[in-house]
Design a protein around this motif. Structure first.
Motif, PDB file in Angstrom:
ATOM      1  N   ARG A 242       0.848  -1.191   0.000  1.00  0.00           N
ATOM      2  CA  ARG A 242       0.000   0.000   0.000  1.00  0.00           C
ATOM      3  C   ARG A 242       0.883   1.241   0.000  1.00  0.00           C
ATOM      4  O   ARG A 242       1.974   1.243   0.565  1.00  0.00           O
ATOM      5  CB  ARG A 242      -0.918   0.015   1.225  1.00  0.00           C
ATOM      6  CG  ARG A 242      -1.824  -1.213   1.337  1.00  0.00           C
ATOM      7  CD  ARG A 242      -2.894  -1.221   0.266  1.00  0.00           C
ATOM      8  NE  ARG A 242      -3.841  -2.319   0.463  1.00  0.00           N
ATOM      9  CZ  ARG A 242      -4.076  -3.264  -0.430  1.00  0.00           C
ATOM     10  NH1 ARG A 242      -3.422  -3.275  -1.581  1.00  0.00           N
ATOM     11  NH2 ARG A 242      -4.960  -4.217  -0.176  1.00  0.00           N
TER      12      ARG A 242
ATOM     13  N   ASN B  18      -2.880  -5.304  -7.970  1.00  0.00           N
ATOM     14  CA  ASN B  18      -3.037  -4.718  -6.641  1.00  0.00           C
ATOM     15  C   ASN B  18      -3.216  -3.214  -6.746  1.00  0.00           C
ATOM     16  O   ASN B  18      -2.586  -2.557  -7.574  1.00  0.00           O
ATOM     17  CB  ASN B  18      -1.800  -5.016  -5.780  1.00  0.00           C
ATOM     18  CG  ASN B  18      -1.919  -4.412  -4.388  1.00  0.00           C
ATOM     19  OD1 ASN B  18      -2.870  -4.684  -3.663  1.00  0.00           O
ATOM     20  ND2 ASN B  18      -0.951  -3.589  -4.019  1.00  0.00           N
ATOM     21  N   CYS B  19      -4.101  -2.678  -5.913  1.00  0.00           N
ATOM     22  CA  CYS B  19      -4.263  -1.224  -5.820  1.00  0.00           C
ATOM     23  C   CYS B  19      -3.517  -0.728  -4.592  1.00  0.00           C
ATOM     24  O   CYS B  19      -3.875  -1.099  -3.459  1.00  0.00           O
ATOM     25  CB  CYS B  19      -5.737  -0.846  -5.712  1.00  0.00           C
ATOM     26  SG  CYS B  19      -5.986   0.927  -5.414  1.00  0.00           S
TER      27      CYS B  19
ATOM     28  N   HIS C 198      -5.931   0.844  -1.826  1.00  0.00           N
ATOM     29  CA  HIS C 198      -7.130  -0.004  -1.779  1.00  0.00           C
ATOM     30  C   HIS C 198      -8.235   0.527  -0.870  1.00  0.00           C
ATOM     31  O   HIS C 198      -9.377   0.702  -1.304  1.00  0.00           O
ATOM     32  CB  HIS C 198      -6.729  -1.410  -1.336  1.00  0.00           C
ATOM     33  CG  HIS C 198      -7.884  -2.324  -1.124  1.00  0.00           C
ATOM     34  ND1 HIS C 198      -8.642  -2.819  -2.166  1.00  0.00           N
ATOM     35  CD2 HIS C 198      -8.448  -2.822   0.018  1.00  0.00           C
ATOM     36  CE1 HIS C 198      -9.601  -3.585  -1.690  1.00  0.00           C
ATOM     37  NE2 HIS C 198      -9.507  -3.603  -0.373  1.00  0.00           N
TER      38      HIS C 198
ATOM     39  N   ARG D 124     -11.795   2.164  -2.081  1.00  0.00           N
ATOM     40  CA  ARG D 124     -13.065   1.520  -1.766  1.00  0.00           C
ATOM     41  C   ARG D 124     -14.051   2.505  -1.137  1.00  0.00           C
ATOM     42  O   ARG D 124     -15.255   2.449  -1.387  1.00  0.00           O
ATOM     43  CB  ARG D 124     -12.822   0.345  -0.806  1.00  0.00           C
ATOM     44  CG  ARG D 124     -14.052  -0.499  -0.527  1.00  0.00           C
ATOM     45  CD  ARG D 124     -13.682  -1.723   0.273  1.00  0.00           C
ATOM     46  NE  ARG D 124     -12.996  -1.352   1.519  1.00  0.00           N
ATOM     47  CZ  ARG D 124     -12.410  -2.237   2.330  1.00  0.00           C
ATOM     48  NH1 ARG D 124     -12.403  -3.521   2.003  1.00  0.00           N
ATOM     49  NH2 ARG D 124     -11.833  -1.835   3.435  1.00  0.00           N
TER      50      ARG D 124
ATOM     51  N   CYS E   2      -6.615  -3.534  -9.481  1.00  0.00           N
ATOM     52  CA  CYS E   2      -6.647  -2.076  -9.574  1.00  0.00           C
ATOM     53  C   CYS E   2      -7.693  -1.634 -10.593  1.00  0.00           C
ATOM     54  O   CYS E   2      -7.977  -2.341 -11.564  1.00  0.00           O
ATOM     55  CB  CYS E   2      -5.253  -1.585  -9.983  1.00  0.00           C
ATOM     56  SG  CYS E   2      -5.115   0.201 -10.188  1.00  0.00           S
TER      57      CYS E   2
END
Length: 222
Positions: A99, A167-168, A171, A175, A212
């Motif tokens: 992250r 992957n973001c 995240h 969201r 992503c």
């Protein structure tokens, strides 16, 4: 993984040893730097054991080493300075999957401050700042697109001529604030590609579960 992430993992792993963790916790709770004898006596350890673990924490960058004369005297006869330990300024962050909330926070703060100063809409400022940052990162890091995306936690994988980002790095924010964060992410990745002079790919929004919201498509499909 980049070298910073590897170093952070190593630092966290060093704290998994119980005695080392006790020493670290003891040092960071003290106002003044801590010596080996003091730490050993306080925690009921052999001096050699305390010295070994304190030095290991210093090697990992978790503690800084300083030398001071505790007697307060100086000059001939004052004795050798004592080796002391204090918490370092190093920040350790480990997240799996990766992250980059620090990057998002910096962009959002910059956008808010500039918007308040100029009256330009915050979202417009955010998009411009994100694009500029992506371009700067791409220009500074003379590596391929996939390597750069891997370094920043996007977990890229080829899917035909396209690149899917598994992957973001933003995240939780994405969201909860999807439109804002995904728009920022799109501009960041467009800047990446521009800075890398990657003309074969273009960034586009293509949200899907488990990856992503941005996908890199062949530029010819534009």
């Amino acid at each position: 993984m980049d070298q910073t992430h590897d170093a952070d993992l190593s630092a966290v792993a060093a704290l998994d040893e119980p005695t080392r963790r006790r020493l670290y916790d003891h040092v960071v709770r003290q106002v003044a730097p801590v010596g080996r004898d003091e730490a050993a006596e306080t925690l009921g350890l052999a001096r050699q054991t305390a010295a070994f673990h304190l030095d290991r924490l210093a090697e990992e960058g978790l503690l800084d080493v300083v030398y001071e004369r505790r007697s307060g005297r100086s000059g001939p006869g004052a004795g050798r300075p004592a080796k002391l330990y204090r918490r370092s300024s190093k920040q350790v962050t480990v997240s799996l999957p990766g992250r980059r909330y620090d990057l998002a926070g910096r962009l959002l703060a910059q956008a808010l401050e500039e918007s308040e100063a100029t009256g330009e809409p915050p979202r417009a400022v955010l998009h411009r700042k994100a694009h500029d940052m992506g371009k700067e990162l791409g220009t500074q890091d003379a590596v391929g697109a996939l390597d750069l995306l891997e370094r920043y936690g996007f977990e890229p994988r080829s899917e035909g001529d396209a690149v899917v980002l598994g992957n973001c790095p933003f995240h939780t924010l994405a969201r909860e604030h999807t439109e804002t964060v995904c728009g920022m992410n799109l501009q960041l990745l467009e800047g990446f590609l521009e800075g890398l002079h990657e003309t074969g790919l273009r960034a586009c929004l293509a949200p899907a579960p488990g990856r992503c919201c941005v996908r890199l498509e062949p530029a010819s499909g534009k």
